[in-house]
Write a protein that holds these residues in place. Structure first.
Motif, PDB file in Angstrom:
ATOM      1  N   LEU A 184      -0.663  -1.977  -7.311  1.00 59.50           N
ATOM      2  CA  LEU A 184      -1.408  -2.338  -8.515  1.00 59.50           C
ATOM      3  C   LEU A 184      -1.189  -1.336  -9.645  1.00 59.50           C
ATOM      4  O   LEU A 184      -1.084  -1.722 -10.814  1.00 59.50           O
ATOM      5  N   ARG A 185      -1.135  -0.065  -9.321  1.00 56.45           N
ATOM      6  CA  ARG A 185      -1.004   0.939 -10.377  1.00 56.45           C
ATOM      7  C   ARG A 185       0.375   0.912 -11.029  1.00 56.45           C
ATOM      8  O   ARG A 185       0.584   1.560 -12.060  1.00 56.45           O
ATOM      9  N   TRP A 245      -3.290  -0.221  -3.657  1.00 59.78           N
ATOM     10  CA  TRP A 245      -3.344   0.562  -4.884  1.00 59.78           C
ATOM     11  C   TRP A 245      -1.958   1.009  -5.323  1.00 59.78           C
ATOM     12  O   TRP A 245      -1.650   1.070  -6.530  1.00 59.78           O
ATOM     13  N   ASP A 246      -1.083   1.297  -4.376  1.00 52.86           N
ATOM     14  CA  ASP A 246       0.272   1.730  -4.714  1.00 52.86           C
ATOM     15  C   ASP A 246       0.980   0.675  -5.553  1.00 52.86           C
ATOM     16  O   ASP A 246       1.713   1.003  -6.490  1.00 52.86           O
ATOM     17  N   LYS A 300      -4.262   6.473   0.290  1.00 54.75           N
ATOM     18  CA  LYS A 300      -4.477   5.555  -0.825  1.00 54.75           C
ATOM     19  C   LYS A 300      -5.235   4.323  -0.347  1.00 54.75           C
ATOM     20  O   LYS A 300      -5.022   3.858   0.771  1.00 54.75           O
ATOM     21  N   PHE A 333      -9.128  -0.322  -9.648  1.00 57.95           N
ATOM     22  CA  PHE A 333      -9.319   0.787  -8.721  1.00 57.95           C
ATOM     23  C   PHE A 333     -10.698   0.739  -8.086  1.00 57.95           C
ATOM     24  O   PHE A 333     -10.853   0.995  -6.879  1.00 57.95           O
ATOM     25  N   HIS A 389      -9.152   6.370   3.582  1.00 53.97           N
ATOM     26  CA  HIS A 389      -8.862   6.277   2.154  1.00 53.97           C
ATOM     27  C   HIS A 389      -8.819   7.634   1.486  1.00 53.97           C
ATOM     28  O   HIS A 389      -8.030   7.866   0.581  1.00 53.97           O
ATOM     29  N   SER A 404       0.806  -1.227   0.000  1.00 52.77           N
ATOM     30  CA  SER A 404       0.000   0.000   0.000  1.00 52.77           C
ATOM     31  C   SER A 404       0.836   1.272   0.000  1.00 52.77           C
ATOM     32  O   SER A 404       0.286   2.371   0.011  1.00 52.77           O
ATOM     33  N   VAL A 447     -10.343  -1.854  -5.233  1.00 49.00           N
ATOM     34  CA  VAL A 447      -9.566  -1.510  -4.037  1.00 49.00           C
ATOM     35  C   VAL A 447     -10.234  -0.395  -3.232  1.00 49.00           C
ATOM     36  O   VAL A 447      -9.981  -0.272  -2.030  1.00 49.00           O
ATOM     37  N   ARG A 448     -11.092   0.398  -3.865  1.00 50.09           N
ATOM     38  CA  ARG A 448     -11.803   1.438  -3.113  1.00 50.09           C
ATOM     39  C   ARG A 448     -12.767   0.836  -2.101  1.00 50.09           C
ATOM     40  O   ARG A 448     -13.190   1.516  -1.165  1.00 50.09           O
TER      41      ARG A 448
END
Length: 408
Positions: free
Chosen positions: A272-273, A269-270, A265, A286, A366, A256, A289-290
């Protein structure tokens, strides 16, 4: 006869160049296999270039009777094993690339448990266009269902421990890969879990295959999103299982980004992107993960070993289907593992309540402001005493102590 086929195929290969383009390889492979079944061999009209090697013919070793009509192929010359799926496996390849990135992150940050680095088992997935894709066979591994068929009635709860022969180093590897399995599964929203896509390797590595349902997409009948088979927990024993629970929080923090969970974040997400192969479906990732949080992960992981009616029903339906279409027996003890609690395990006698690090920090903002980077200790991961809650049907019925796990 096989030698004659090889010689004939090699003679053909000298007169025609290999098929190189992946989508053409997939089309040729699908066309060659059409109408053929288990036990047969097929010759390709031109050599196929797959993962840098040329193959002129293949033997069909097994048909899996899955939705993708998967078959086990042995490619020649060389005898290389692949599972061929007659569908587009681009997404599965993207998720496998993501697992590689996760392993790199965990390795760099030295995320470990039981003296082993947390690492997910990875294997090759080769997209061959819309008609076919190949999945590398992991050597010396088998499904949990296959293990259950080798177990006597009433001993399924100890099948993993017996398969690993109680070897401490293998059990340590089991613990580390279980952390990776739980954390990656949560971050990627991998669903459709059952005993046919959970694998155990001879060195103790526990891993998942088949990533057709991800980022929250589910089949009509599905198991809980986060679960660990009871046989795995019994093999780990109380101490290693508690270590797994503790390390899951740190493993998710590592994915993350710096300062997680207070960096604004969503979880993972850190990581995956940063995966190029995910770009075509990054919006879907996205959106998934939200919906995640460290608190929810903590709640799911601490209950991951509980018996589930949904999972039992799913495994039973799959076994019934195999019985109808493959003339196999139905294992009536499919999910009745309640007798396999760790009190009865000869290698794991009862222990007092253990000191357990807290799985999750008190909050996961988040959408809040980015906070200063903090260490796991200052993020609220503190020592607590916990007795694990289990299902009411289990012989072990415990309750959280007064200073129980707080997840809110």
């Amino acid at each position: 006869q096989q030698q004659q086929q090889q010689q004939h195929s090699q003679q053909q290969s000298t007169s025609a160049g290999p098929v190189v383009a992946p989508h053409l390889v997939g089309a040729e492979l699908a066309a060659a296999l059409c109408g053929h079944g288990q036990g047969e061999t097929v010759r390709f009209s031109q050599p196929l270039l797959i993962a840098g090697r040329q193959f002129t013919w293949a033997a069909i070793l097994r048909e899996f009777k899955t939705a993708s009509q998967a078959i086990l192929l042995q490619f020649h010359p060389g005898g290389v094993l692949y599972i061929c799926k007659f569908e587009n496996v681009v997404q599965e390849n993207a998720l496998m690339c993501t697992l590689h990135k996760m392993n790199d992150r965990w390795r760099r940050l030295q995320v470990s448990t039981s003296g082993e680095l947390v690492q997910a088992v990875t294997y090759g997935i080769i997209p061959l266009g819309p008609k076919a894709g190949l999945v590398e066979v992991v050597p010396e591994s088998c499904t949990l269902r296959e293990l259950s068929r080798e177990s006597a009635f009433g001993e399924r709860h100890s099948r993993v421990f017996r398969a690993l022969k109680g070897d401490p180093r293998r059990l340590d590897r089991l613990a580390a890969t279980t952390v990776a399995y739980l954390t990656a599964g949560y971050a990627l929203g991998v669903r459709d879990g059952h005993d046919d896509n959970l694998m155990l390797r001879s060195d103790g590595a526990f891993f998942r295959i088949d990533f057709g349902f991800a980022f929250g997409r589910t089949p009509e009948i599905d198991a809980p999103p986060t679960f660990v088979p009871n046989a795995v927990v019994q093999a780990l024993g109380e101490h290693r299982w508690m270590d797994v629970l503790c390390e899951c929080g740190r493993a998710l923090q590592a994915l993350s980004g710096e300062g997680a969970p207070f960096n604004g974040k969503p979880p993972a997400w850190d990581l995956l992107r940063s995966v190029p192969e995910l770009r075509p479906i990054l919006h879907e990732a996205f959106g998934h993960v939200r919906t995640l949080s460290f608190e929810a992960f903590g709640r799911q992981v601490v209950r991951a070993d509980e018996w589930s009616f949904a999972r039992a029903a799913k495994n039973t339906l799959r076994e019934a289907r195999k019985y109808l279409f493959e003339d196999l027996y139905i294992d009536e003890d499919e999910e009745d593992e309640s007798g396999g609690h760790w009190f009865n395990h000869p290698r794991h006698p009862p222990q007092a309540a253990l000191s357990l690090q807290r799985l999750v920090p008190p909050a996961t903002p988040h959408h809040g402001e980015i906070a200063t980077a903090v260490s796991p200790a200052s993020a609220g991961i503190t020592s607590m005493s916990l007795q694990r809650p289990r299902s009411a049907s289990s012989p072990i019925v415990t309750t959280l102590q007064r200073n129980r796990m707080e997840v809110g």
